[in-house]
Design an enzyme around this catalytic site. Structure first.
Site, PDB file in Angstrom:
ATOM      1  CD  GLN A   1      -2.763   5.841  -4.118  1.00  0.00           C
ATOM      2  OE1 GLN A   1      -3.092   6.586  -5.022  1.00  0.00           O
ATOM      3  NE2 GLN A   1      -2.515   6.265  -2.903  1.00  0.00           N
TER       4      GLN A   1
ATOM      5  CE1 TYR B   1      -7.569  -3.455   4.844  1.00  0.00           C
ATOM      6  CE2 TYR B   1      -5.314  -3.966   4.243  1.00  0.00           C
ATOM      7  CZ  TYR B   1      -6.654  -3.894   3.916  1.00  0.00           C
ATOM      8  OH  TYR B   1      -7.069  -4.238   2.673  1.00  0.00           O
TER       9      TYR B   1
ATOM     10  NE  ARG C   1      -4.232  -1.269   1.082  1.00  0.00           N
ATOM     11  CZ  ARG C   1      -5.480  -0.970   1.427  1.00  0.00           C
ATOM     12  NH1 ARG C   1      -5.711  -0.324   2.530  1.00  0.00           N
ATOM     13  NH2 ARG C   1      -6.474  -1.273   0.625  1.00  0.00           N
TER      14      ARG C   1
ATOM     15  CG  ASP D   1      -4.579  -1.292  -3.475  1.00  0.00           C
ATOM     16  OD1 ASP D   1      -4.993  -2.454  -3.344  1.00  0.00           O
ATOM     17  OD2 ASP D   1      -4.457  -0.498  -2.530  1.00  0.00           O
TER      18      ASP D   1
ATOM     19  CB  SER E   1      -7.945   0.272  -3.235  1.00  0.00           C
ATOM     20  OG  SER E   1      -7.093   0.311  -2.137  1.00  0.00           O
TER      21      SER E   1
END
Lengths: 524, 479
Positions: free
Chosen positions: A130, A232, A125, A133, A136
């Site tokens: 991104q 997280y 992450r 990802d 996500s």
């Protein structure tokens, strides 16, 4: 010759997604790969075989043809043991894998001696990663779908309305856990007109929650140790949990819809919405539990089911939220895969390079050349804070006023000083200089002042034209040369003539170039 | 034309010049203002030619015609990216003319004095006639003025030529640092003043010629010691000097028009230099003496993180997603000749309903206002082009910032690191935007030699390659 990338049909029941869309196909082909897909793989996500063919993808009749004929296999769900058995040596597999929960699968895959296995759920992450990802992207869809499911099961409007038939209050939505899914849920619920509240144990996400238009439920708790790992939340202390539950208990009778998204990696989902809270809710209320797969945040959630409690509260525990929006989720997931291939193929030659020096690729790779490479070495997600960067001290209004007054006073006294010194110097000059000089000198000083005031008003954007025009104007020196040119002394005449020549170059060139520049400045 | 009429014409010309400069306060007025300047110049020249005692009209006509054609040709041909060297080149001409006129003034003075001694002063015309009437104190002052005119003129002449060479890339733009260069300059200046004193005591023309040569050497050496990015200050300074030289000659000749105009130009250049120095947070003296002052106390902060490269596809995606885009152009834009490409891109993005603007730092480029002219040439409307103060507060609300060939002017260490050599310099706060892409040829440092922490920030990406090639690739993808 580029390698072949194959996409088999998903075999898990209820899985409607597909790892390739006709749109991403074109981009992947640009990287130099040849694509092939199992017939019917995209049907449930509304992508027909014809659409793939039109995008230049070869459609193969069955899964075996894909598995045996592809150098790289891309999937959505983790492979079944049967599928793992089809992976041939030297090949590459990319899909979700959950290596921590699926050790058997991991070792089975390793035993097939593949070139590499990349897990889409292991993308580090960090900001650079991104775009690939997938967690996500999927969480975003799940959050949206959770609101849609809630609306579907909720018997009233989300938005408040004043109608001829009476007033309707807006629905109140509580979103627990403000990760990607939570934020997406907040956004969707807000845009349908509901009042949204949200809670997260990480106080630093308050700003994100508020930026989405929801109210952050603040929990006053000292000594919080709620750091994050890899984006997280971590498990919290028992005291903290008690406070948190008290807050939810307070909310339960008031809210109409609860969407829970709280997950802790590698552990069962924390129970946050207890049975008594469900009982305290109004009839007709809806709970959507996005953590149902990991056991659910709500005590009464049944995995994969929609149930109705005794007091008429609907609890939705679907685990296939993402698959319920297969077209959308396939498109995003396929794009994530495309970005991964992009990173794997910097040369765009259709030859993947699993570069273990690259932190992103290193993180995804769980098997490499017959070795299990999971878990990867720790990656720091952000740059360490700068060592003792000196903070600017914010000054208060009074300090500012005092400072400005002081500056003004200093500037004033400086001006007075300058005037006094300048005046004295001028007087001294006047004592010795003859009258004819002083006359010119007055003109000179006045011209300097005029120039000073005029130039300060020139627009910054016109500084180049200003230089060009002052350049032309300074050629007024031509007047001096003209006055000398009629001299009877030949040397003087020649030098003066040359000066006239140079000054005219300047006059014409300077004015023309200024005009050219000014003509270019145009308003939109 | 009698003297009264000539003086009246001079007054009108001086007023027109003031109006011409004042008109540059905004773009629309400026287009009219330039005509004031042109009319003023025509009026001044015509009035001077008509002055009693000025003759040799054929020579004047020929010289103006040749010079005019030359100037016209250069002005038509020059590229907007070459503006800095053109301006510098033009300054050198004014400087040399000032030297010539100064020497002439000396020759005329000797002639007039001889005529006075012979008792034939009545036969003198023009400038010589006025000198013949001067008292000895006035003659002394005349000599001082003459000395100053030649000194400043010669420095302007050679300095501008060196500046031209550096800006045109004919000379290395690196700062030349000779050992003991301050001492050399000081000695040279001292020599000039000694010669000036000798001249005042009655020494002949040779002193002035020597002054011109030594001052020329000072000009060369001064400008050679100044690096590329300090050029805006240098060009402004030379602009100022050319004005002061004209004013000094005006004193020598007793001509108020020259004095007024020279003072206007001198003030203009001085203010521009001041603005440029403020833009770099450096004192004028330290710029002129060359190099960055090594007076920062303590070590600079270490830069952590990594420079992350990006590619054209990603940038296109980011541009598509962004609602507000800001471009920050620097000298690299001019070098790559990318102004046309960025203008095209602006049009396309604007057509998609995005807010596209440009942020201009005062010292971006090699000339004050350099970037504005380049963008204007590429037909970027000037109301999209904002100054640093106007746009700095908007960066936090900006989705995408693209830096095109700029470095020091977007360096956050100017604000964060008190030990940085550029600490305190006002900079564009681009790092507050959501995404920043830096188009850059390589990983090198800026002019100041300071590492730029912007490149290492989490929201920054590097787009390596020539700015024009990158922009062209982006344009192609946008279709």
């Amino acid at each position: 010759m580029g390698m072949k990338v194959g996409i088999p049909r998903e075999t898990v029941d209820g899985e409607k997604r597909v790892a390739l869309t006709p749109e991403t196909a074109g981009r992947i082909q640009k990287l130099g790969y040849d694509l092939q897909i199992e017939s019917g793989a995209g049907v449930e996500a509304n992508f027909s075989d014809e659409a793939y063919r039109a995008a230049g993808v070869e459609v193969l009749p069955d899964a075996d043809a894909v598995w045996s004929g592809s150098d790289i296999v891309m999937k959505v769900q983790q492979p079944t043991m049967a599928e793992a058995g089809k992976l041939e040596a030297g090949r590459t597999l990319i899909s979700f894998l959950w290596p921590a929960q699926n050790e058997d699968l991991l070792s089975a895959l390793k035993d097939r001696n593949p070139h590499a296995v990349l897990a889409m759920d292991q993308v580090p992450r960090i900001s650079r990663a991104q775009k690939l990802d997938a967690l996500s992207s999927m969480a975003n869809i799940a959050g949206y779908r959770a609101v849609v499911e809630a609306a579907n099961n909720f018997g009233r409007f989300f938005t408040g309305q004043v109608t001829a038939a009476g007033k309707v209050p807006p629905a109140k939505v509580l979103v627990i856990g403000a990760g990607v899914a939570g934020l997406a849920a907040i956004g969707a619920a807000r845009s349908m007109g509901a009042i949204v509240r949200s809670f997260d144990i990480r106080p630093e996400v308050a700003e994100q929650i508020e930026s989405m238009g929801a109210e952050f439920l603040f929990l006053d708790f000292e000594d919080q140790d709620t750091g994050t790992s890899g984006g997280y939340a971590k498990p919290s202390s028992p005291e903290f949990r008690e406070k948190q539950l008290a807050l939810f208990r307070e909310q339960a009778p008031d809210v109409d819809i609860v969407i829970t998204t709280a997950l802790i990696p590698g552990r069962p989902a924390p129970e946050l919405w207890t049975e008594d809270m469900v009982r305290a809710m109004k009839p007709g209320s809806v709970i959507v539990d996005l953590a149902a797969e990991q056991g659910g945040n709500c005590a009464l959630t049944v995995k994969g089911e929609r149930i109705v409690t005794e007091n008429d509260v609907v609890i939705v525990g679907y685990t296939d939220m993402v698959s319920r929006m297969a077209a959308q989720s396939s498109q995003l997931y396929a794009t994530n895969l495309r970005h991964l291939l992009d990173d794997l193929t910097p040369e765009k030659d259709g030859q993947p390079n699993v570069d273990m020096e690259d932190t992103v690729i290193r993180g995804c790779t769980v098997v490499k050349d017959g070795e299990v490479t999971y878990p990867p070495p720790a990656v720091s997600t952000s740059v360490a804070p700068k060592a003792a960067a000196p903070k600017k001290v914010e000054e208060t209004a009074e300090q500012k006023a005092a400072r400005e007054a002081e500056e003004l006073r200093r500037a004033g006294s400086r001006t007075t000083m300058l005037l006094a010194v300048g005046g004295a110097l001028l007087l001294a000059l006047g004592m010795v200089a003859p009258e004819s000089f002083m006359q010119h000198f007055i003109v000179f000083v006045l011209a300097c002042f005029v120039g000073f005031y005029v130039i300060w008003n020139v627009a910054h954007s016109l500084h180049t034209p200003l230089m060009a025009i002052t350049n032309a104007v300074s050629s007024i020196i031509i007047v001096g040369a003209l006055l000398q040119i009629s001299s009877t002394n030949t040397v003087v005449m020649v030098l003066a003539a040359l000066s006239v020549l140079m000054a005219s170059v300047n006059i014409f060139g300077g004015f023309l170039v200024t005009r050219r520049m000014l003509a270019m400045f145009q308003k939109s | 034309m009698n003297i009264g009429l000539v003086s009246a014409a001079y007054v009108v010309a001086a007023i027109l010049f003031i109006l011409a400069l004042g008109g540059l306060s905004n773009q629309e007025k400026a287009k009219r203002a330039i005509w004031y300047g042109i009319i003023g110049m025509v009026l001044a020249v015509v009035a001077t030619v008509m002055t009693p005692g000025v003759g040799n009209l054929p020579v004047i006509a020929v010289m103006i015609a040749i010079g005019g054609i030359g100037g016209w040709f250069v002005a038509k041909k020059v590229q907007m990216t070459q503006m800095p060297e053109l301006v510098a080149g033009f300054h050198s001409l004014v400087g040399l003319a000032a030297v010539f006129i100064g020497i002439n003034a000396h020759l005329e003075m000797e002639r007039a004095l001889m005529a006075v001694a012979d008792g034939t002063a009545g036969a003198l015309t023009g400038f010589a006639a006025t000198i013949a009437k001067k008292t000895s104190v006035e003659l002394g002052i005349l000599k001082v003025e003459l000395f100053l005119g030649i000194l400043i003129g010669a420095i302007t002449f050679t300095g501008s030529i060196i500046a031209y060479g550096k800006l045109a890339g004919k000379l290395s733009s690196n700062a030349l640092t000779l050992p003991g260069r301050h001492a050399i300059n000081l000695a040279a200046f001292a020599a000039c003043f000694v010669l000036g004193f000798l001249y005042l005591q009655g020494a002949g023309l040779w002193t002035m010629i020597l002054v011109a040569i030594i001052a020329g050497a000072i000009g060369c050496h001064l400008i050679l010691a100044i690096g590329g990015a300090d050029m805006p200050v240098v060009v402004s300074m030379l602009n100022s000097y050319s004005g002061w030289a004209a004013a000094a000659i005006g004193f020598t000749l007793g001509n108020d028009l020259l004095i007024v105009t020279g003072a206007l130009v001198g003030a203009s250049g001085a203010i521009l230099s001041y603005i440029m120095c403020k833009g770099m947070n450096r004192s004028f003296v330290s710029v002129i003496l060359g190099g960055w002052g090594g007076d920062a106390g303590g070590p600079q902060q270490e830069v952590e993180g990594e420079m992350v490269p990006t590619n054209v596809d990603t940038v296109v995606q980011q541009l598509e997603d962004a609602d507000s885009v800001v471009f920050v152009p620097g000298y690299g834009l001019a070098v790559a000749q990318a102004q046309g490409a960025v203008s095209e891109l602006t049009k396309k993005l604007r057509a998609k309903g995005k807010e596209v603007r440009f942020a201009i730092h005062p010292v971006a480029g090699r000339l004050p206002g350099h970037m504005n002219v380049l963008l204007a040439e590429a037909k970027v409307p000037y109301d999209y082009v904002l100054e640093m103060e106007e746009i700095n507060d908007d960066f936090p609300q900006t989705d995408f910032v693209m830096i095109l060939g700029a470095n020091d002017i977007v360096n956050p260490s100017a604000q964060d690191d008190p030990n940085s050599p550029i600490a305190g310099m006002p900079v564009l706060e681009v790092w507050k935007a959501k995404n920043v892409v830096i188009s850059k040829r390589g990983q090198g440092r800026g002019y100041s030699g300071v590492e730029n922490p912007l490149f290492f920030k989490e929201n920054s990406r590097m787009l390596y390659g020539d700015a024009k090639d990158s922009l062209d690739a982006i344009l192609k993808q946008m279709d």
